[in-house]
Design an enzyme around this catalytic site. Structure first.
Site, short mmCIF file in Angstrom:
data_model
loop_
_atom_site.label_atom_id
_atom_site.label_comp_id
_atom_site.label_asym_id
_atom_site.label_seq_id
_atom_site.Cartn_x
_atom_site.Cartn_y
_atom_site.Cartn_z
N VAL A 77 -27.71 14.98 -34.00
CA VAL A 77 -27.46 16.00 -35.02
C VAL A 77 -27.74 15.34 -36.37
CG1 VAL A 77 -25.70 17.45 -36.11
CG2 VAL A 77 -25.74 17.20 -33.61
N GLU A 109 -25.70 8.12 -20.98
CA GLU A 109 -25.24 6.83 -21.47
C GLU A 109 -24.97 6.98 -22.95
OE1 GLU A 109 -27.75 5.99 -17.94
OE2 GLU A 109 -28.33 6.88 -19.84
N ASN A 114 -19.92 3.61 -30.05
CA ASN A 114 -20.03 4.93 -30.67
C ASN A 114 -18.84 5.81 -30.29
OD1 ASN A 114 -20.78 7.36 -31.79
ND2 ASN A 114 -22.92 7.21 -31.16
N TYR A 121 -18.29 13.68 -26.06
CA TYR A 121 -18.59 13.83 -24.64
C TYR A 121 -17.31 14.01 -23.81
CZ TYR A 121 -23.24 12.27 -26.03
OH TYR A 121 -24.47 12.16 -26.64
#
Length: 162
Positions: A77, A109, A114, A121
């Site tokens: 994004v 992955e 991060n 997720y």
């Protein structure tokens, strides 16, 4: 169907959009894909979709199907549009496409460092199932582990949510 800010549209990734897609990835990632890599992915039959508003690419994803699995290869994004729900929107679109192609499992992955992406997720129902050592480049000679995540779509169809 899309839970995105209007008037954003989900469009199929196409060659004429690749310069803009590559620019979003370059702005959002330390090690982005090249325009050629996006072109190769489309030529290989991978599925790409973009979230577009007023002719501007807000974000995108690229995924590949392998039998009854879908693997998310890339999702970005644009930095100026992060934190507005566009990542969730793209994951929802990925989820819906995976169901349409009768996938049972979604895989991805993510860099172990991060935390923001991992949270996105996890919020979409992905679960960490392993680690790939030295998967992502950091700098010359330095690599970072990836967290391997999956989402069971069969479980979702039994009453869960995307």
């Amino acid at each position: 169907m899309l839970n995105c800010q209007a008037p954003a549209q989900l469009l199929p990734m196409a060659a004429q959009w690749l310069p803009a897609v590559a620019a979003v990835d370059a702005a959002a990632q330390a090690h982005p894909w090249t325009q050629r890599q996006f072109a190769d992915a489309l030529a290989s039959g991978y599925h790409g979709a973009m979230l577009v508003r007023h002719g501007e690419v807000l974000g995108f994803f690229v995924a590949m199907q392998a039998v009854d699995e879908v693997h998310l290869l890339a999702l970005s994004v644009a930095p100026q549009h992060q934190g507005l729900g566009h990542g969730r929107c793209l994951l929802h679109a990925l989820h819906e496409w995976a169901r349409q192609v009768a996938a049972h499992t979604l895989w991805l992955e993510v860099r172990s460092s991060n935390a923001r992406a991992r949270s996105l997720y996890e919020g979409a129902g992905f679960v960490a199932v392993g680690q790939r050592k030295d998967y992502y480049p950091v700098s010359p000679g330095v690599r970072e582990a990836a967290v391997l995540m999956c989402k069971d779509l069969c479980k979702d169809q039994a009453g869960g949510t995307p």
